[in-house]
Design a protein around this motif. Structure first.
Motif, PDB file in Angstrom:
ATOM      1  N   PHE A  25      -6.906  -2.055 -27.388  1.00 29.18           N
ATOM      2  CA  PHE A  25      -7.926  -3.029 -26.961  1.00 29.18           C
ATOM      3  C   PHE A  25      -8.052  -4.156 -27.996  1.00 29.18           C
ATOM      4  O   PHE A  25      -8.045  -5.340 -27.657  1.00 29.18           O
ATOM      5  CB  PHE A  25      -9.259  -2.303 -26.757  1.00 29.18           C
ATOM      6  N   MET A  26      -8.115  -3.784 -29.266  1.00 28.38           N
ATOM      7  CA  MET A  26      -8.263  -4.789 -30.329  1.00 28.38           C
ATOM      8  C   MET A  26      -7.039  -5.702 -30.383  1.00 28.38           C
ATOM      9  O   MET A  26      -7.159  -6.905 -30.599  1.00 28.38           O
ATOM     10  CB  MET A  26      -8.459  -4.113 -31.700  1.00 28.38           C
ATOM     11  N   GLU A  27      -5.885  -5.107 -30.141  1.00 29.52           N
ATOM     12  CA  GLU A  27      -4.627  -5.872 -30.179  1.00 29.52           C
ATOM     13  C   GLU A  27      -4.594  -6.894 -29.027  1.00 29.52           C
ATOM     14  O   GLU A  27      -4.258  -8.064 -29.226  1.00 29.52           O
ATOM     15  CB  GLU A  27      -3.487  -4.850 -30.034  1.00 29.52           C
ATOM     16  N   LEU A  28      -4.972  -6.422 -27.822  1.00 29.57           N
ATOM     17  CA  LEU A  28      -4.890  -7.284 -26.638  1.00 29.57           C
ATOM     18  C   LEU A  28      -6.022  -8.309 -26.569  1.00 29.57           C
ATOM     19  O   LEU A  28      -5.877  -9.363 -25.952  1.00 29.57           O
ATOM     20  CB  LEU A  28      -4.893  -6.429 -25.356  1.00 29.57           C
ATOM     21  N   LEU A  29      -7.138  -7.973 -27.217  1.00 27.84           N
ATOM     22  CA  LEU A  29      -8.312  -8.871 -27.195  1.00 27.84           C
ATOM     23  C   LEU A  29      -7.982 -10.244 -27.777  1.00 27.84           C
ATOM     24  O   LEU A  29      -8.531 -11.260 -27.362  1.00 27.84           O
ATOM     25  CB  LEU A  29      -9.450  -8.216 -27.995  1.00 27.84           C
ATOM     26  N   GLU A  30      -7.035 -10.266 -28.724  1.00 30.92           N
ATOM     27  CA  GLU A  30      -6.638 -11.550 -29.331  1.00 30.92           C
ATOM     28  C   GLU A  30      -6.042 -12.494 -28.285  1.00 30.92           C
ATOM     29  O   GLU A  30      -6.191 -13.702 -28.374  1.00 30.92           O
ATOM     30  CB  GLU A  30      -5.605 -11.302 -30.445  1.00 30.92           C
ATOM     31  N   GLN A  31      -5.362 -11.903 -27.270  1.00 28.97           N
ATOM     32  CA  GLN A  31      -4.744 -12.753 -26.242  1.00 28.97           C
ATOM     33  C   GLN A  31      -5.678 -12.983 -25.053  1.00 28.97           C
ATOM     34  O   GLN A  31      -5.550 -13.963 -24.339  1.00 28.97           O
ATOM     35  CB  GLN A  31      -3.472 -12.091 -25.700  1.00 28.97           C
ATOM     36  N   ASN A  32      -6.593 -12.027 -24.801  1.00 30.33           N
ATOM     37  CA  ASN A  32      -7.441 -12.119 -23.616  1.00 30.33           C
ATOM     38  C   ASN A  32      -8.862 -11.645 -23.950  1.00 30.33           C
ATOM     39  O   ASN A  32      -9.127 -10.441 -24.012  1.00 30.33           O
ATOM     40  CB  ASN A  32      -6.815 -11.241 -22.503  1.00 30.33           C
ATOM     41  N   SER A  33      -9.771 -12.597 -24.109  1.00 20.85           N
ATOM     42  CA  SER A  33     -11.114 -12.250 -24.580  1.00 20.85           C
ATOM     43  C   SER A  33     -11.964 -11.602 -23.475  1.00 20.85           C
ATOM     44  O   SER A  33     -13.035 -11.074 -23.743  1.00 20.85           O
ATOM     45  CB  SER A  33     -11.806 -13.501 -25.125  1.00 20.85           C
ATOM     46  N   GLU A  34     -11.484 -11.654 -22.204  1.00 18.94           N
ATOM     47  CA  GLU A  34     -12.266 -11.044 -21.116  1.00 18.94           C
ATOM     48  C   GLU A  34     -11.773  -9.648 -20.730  1.00 18.94           C
ATOM     49  O   GLU A  34     -12.124  -9.110 -19.671  1.00 18.94           O
ATOM     50  CB  GLU A  34     -12.220 -11.957 -19.887  1.00 18.94           C
ATOM     51  N   LEU A  35     -10.992  -9.105 -21.592  1.00 13.60           N
ATOM     52  CA  LEU A  35     -10.383  -7.806 -21.321  1.00 13.60           C
ATOM     53  C   LEU A  35     -11.433  -6.702 -21.151  1.00 13.60           C
ATOM     54  O   LEU A  35     -12.428  -6.668 -21.877  1.00 13.60           O
ATOM     55  CB  LEU A  35      -9.493  -7.473 -22.520  1.00 13.60           C
ATOM     56  N   ASN A  36     -11.175  -5.784 -20.214  1.00 12.86           N
ATOM     57  CA  ASN A  36     -12.095  -4.674 -19.975  1.00 12.86           C
ATOM     58  C   ASN A  36     -11.531  -3.405 -20.627  1.00 12.86           C
ATOM     59  O   ASN A  36     -10.406  -2.995 -20.349  1.00 12.86           O
ATOM     60  CB  ASN A  36     -12.239  -4.511 -18.450  1.00 12.86           C
ATOM     61  N   ARG A  37     -12.359  -2.789 -21.488  1.00 10.28           N
ATOM     62  CA  ARG A  37     -11.889  -1.623 -22.254  1.00 10.28           C
ATOM     63  C   ARG A  37     -11.481  -0.461 -21.345  1.00 10.28           C
ATOM     64  O   ARG A  37     -10.515   0.255 -21.621  1.00 10.28           O
ATOM     65  CB  ARG A  37     -12.980  -1.177 -23.220  1.00 10.28           C
ATOM     66  N   ASN A  38     -12.243  -0.281 -20.244  1.00 12.42           N
ATOM     67  CA  ASN A  38     -11.933   0.835 -19.336  1.00 12.42           C
ATOM     68  C   ASN A  38     -10.584   0.671 -18.648  1.00 12.42           C
ATOM     69  O   ASN A  38      -9.885   1.654 -18.387  1.00 12.42           O
ATOM     70  CB  ASN A  38     -13.016   0.972 -18.267  1.00 12.42           C
ATOM     71  N   ILE A  39     -10.233  -0.579 -18.357  1.00 14.42           N
ATOM     72  CA  ILE A  39      -8.931  -0.827 -17.732  1.00 14.42           C
ATOM     73  C   ILE A  39      -7.811  -0.468 -18.720  1.00 14.42           C
ATOM     74  O   ILE A  39      -6.830   0.174 -18.359  1.00 14.42           O
ATOM     75  CB  ILE A  39      -8.817  -2.302 -17.259  1.00 14.42           C
ATOM     76  N   VAL A  40      -8.016  -0.865 -19.970  1.00 15.07           N
ATOM     77  CA  VAL A  40      -7.011  -0.554 -21.006  1.00 15.07           C
ATOM     78  C   VAL A  40      -6.861   0.967 -21.121  1.00 15.07           C
ATOM     79  O   VAL A  40      -5.740   1.497 -21.150  1.00 15.07           O
ATOM     80  CB  VAL A  40      -7.423  -1.160 -22.381  1.00 15.07           C
ATOM     81  N   LYS A  41      -7.997   1.661 -21.144  1.00 12.22           N
ATOM     82  CA  LYS A  41      -7.981   3.127 -21.269  1.00 12.22           C
ATOM     83  C   LYS A  41      -7.244   3.767 -20.086  1.00 12.22           C
ATOM     84  O   LYS A  41      -6.404   4.658 -20.271  1.00 12.22           O
ATOM     85  CB  LYS A  41      -9.418   3.645 -21.347  1.00 12.22           C
ATOM     86  N   ASN A  42      -7.556   3.299 -18.879  1.00 15.28           N
ATOM     87  CA  ASN A  42      -6.893   3.850 -17.685  1.00 15.28           C
ATOM     88  C   ASN A  42      -5.392   3.595 -17.697  1.00 15.28           C
ATOM     89  O   ASN A  42      -4.603   4.473 -17.338  1.00 15.28           O
ATOM     90  CB  ASN A  42      -7.487   3.249 -16.406  1.00 15.28           C
ATOM     91  N   ASP A  43      -5.009   2.372 -18.097  1.00 19.08           N
ATOM     92  CA  ASP A  43      -3.574   2.036 -18.155  1.00 19.08           C
ATOM     93  C   ASP A  43      -2.827   2.987 -19.096  1.00 19.08           C
ATOM     94  O   ASP A  43      -1.769   3.508 -18.769  1.00 19.08           O
ATOM     95  CB  ASP A  43      -3.364   0.593 -18.650  1.00 19.08           C
ATOM     96  N   ILE A  44      -3.421   3.207 -20.265  1.00 18.97           N
ATOM     97  CA  ILE A  44      -2.773   4.078 -21.262  1.00 18.97           C
ATOM     98  C   ILE A  44      -2.683   5.497 -20.712  1.00 18.97           C
ATOM     99  O   ILE A  44      -1.641   6.145 -20.767  1.00 18.97           O
ATOM    100  CB  ILE A  44      -3.563   4.065 -22.600  1.00 18.97           C
ATOM    101  N   ASN A  45      -3.795   5.964 -20.150  1.00 24.47           N
ATOM    102  CA  ASN A  45      -3.844   7.328 -19.637  1.00 24.47           C
ATOM    103  C   ASN A  45      -2.860   7.538 -18.477  1.00 24.47           C
ATOM    104  O   ASN A  45      -2.120   8.531 -18.457  1.00 24.47           O
ATOM    105  CB  ASN A  45      -5.275   7.654 -19.200  1.00 24.47           C
TER     106      ASN A  45
END
Ligand code: DC
Length: 212
Positions: free
Chosen positions: A145-165
């Motif tokens: 999340f911290m890595e991707l936040l630099e490119q996209n400030s509207e990123l949703n943490r739950n989406i990142v978690k689901n993608d990884i899972n």
């Protein structure tokens, strides 16, 4: 830099475990070539996307994979979510894995540090050293999340978690060369460790082993 000769160090682990950063640093420390095997699957995925091939159509993907030049250098476009998703789909096909297995083995003629999902189990079952890098899903989500936040400030943490899972589940459940710890791999849980501490631990482990 410490030169231990043409050794093979296999680094496996789930998505966002830090294995790529760790493998790269180890390759610099030991003066060995480095290969991120996930990048090869990402190259296949990006070619499949570029040619509008449906990744679930196995035959079409297999026909295309034979035409790909894997010496293409990494560029940022291989690290987006869509490429990650398609990579974990095409990674299920044996014929794709066979092409990449040959590339990975030929890359290692002068020793290598290679990271991926099946390096210690399938690609180099006789590797000199094998490490399995883990961290909790929460911690891996935080890191990505911290890595991707630099490119996209509207990123949703739950989406990142689901993608990884979802990706982990697909990588663990696939029939051929699933994500798994080799029986003789050393597991390193990095949830509460900094990267430099992980490197320190692995370097000390290898030096100690060399002396004994
Ligand atoms: O390491 P990565 O996130 O860049 O890998 C992307 C995908 O490629 C991963 O979800 C599954 C596949 N992969 C694989 O099946 N085997 C490997 N050795 C490396 C990656």
């Amino acid at each position: 830099m410490t030169n231990l000769g043409n050794i093979i160090i296999a680094i496996d682990g789930p998505a966002a475990s830090g294995k790529g950063t760790i493998a790269k640093k180890l390759s610099e420390y030991f003066g060995l070539p480095y290969l991120d095997s996930g990048l090869l699957y990402r190259i296949v995925a990006s070619e499949v996307i570029k040619h509008n091939i449906d990744p679930t159509k196995k035959r079409l993907v297999i026909d295309h994979v034979k035409k790909i030049n894997f010496d293409r250098i990494d560029n940022g476009s291989l690290r987006n979510d869509n490429v990650s998703h398609v990579a974990s789909i095409i990674a299920q096909y044996k014929e794709v894995r066979d092409v990449l297995l040959r590339y990975q083995r030929s890359f290692a003629l002068n020793g290598v540090v290679m990271d991926g999902r099946d390096i210690g189990t399938v690609i180099f079952p006789n590797a000199d050293y094998k490490f399995y890098i883990t961290a909790t899903l929460e911690e891996r989500t935080n890191r990505r999340f911290m890595e991707l936040l630099e490119q996209n400030s509207e990123l949703n943490r739950n989406i990142v978690k689901n993608d990884i899972n979802n990706r982990d589940q697909r990588d663990i459940m696939r029939k051929i060369a699933p994500l798994a710890k080799a029986d003789d791999a050393i597991e390193v849980d990095t949830t509460f460790m900094k990267i430099d501490d992980v490197i320190d631990f692995i370097v000390k482990y290898i030096h100690k082993d060399k002396k004994s």
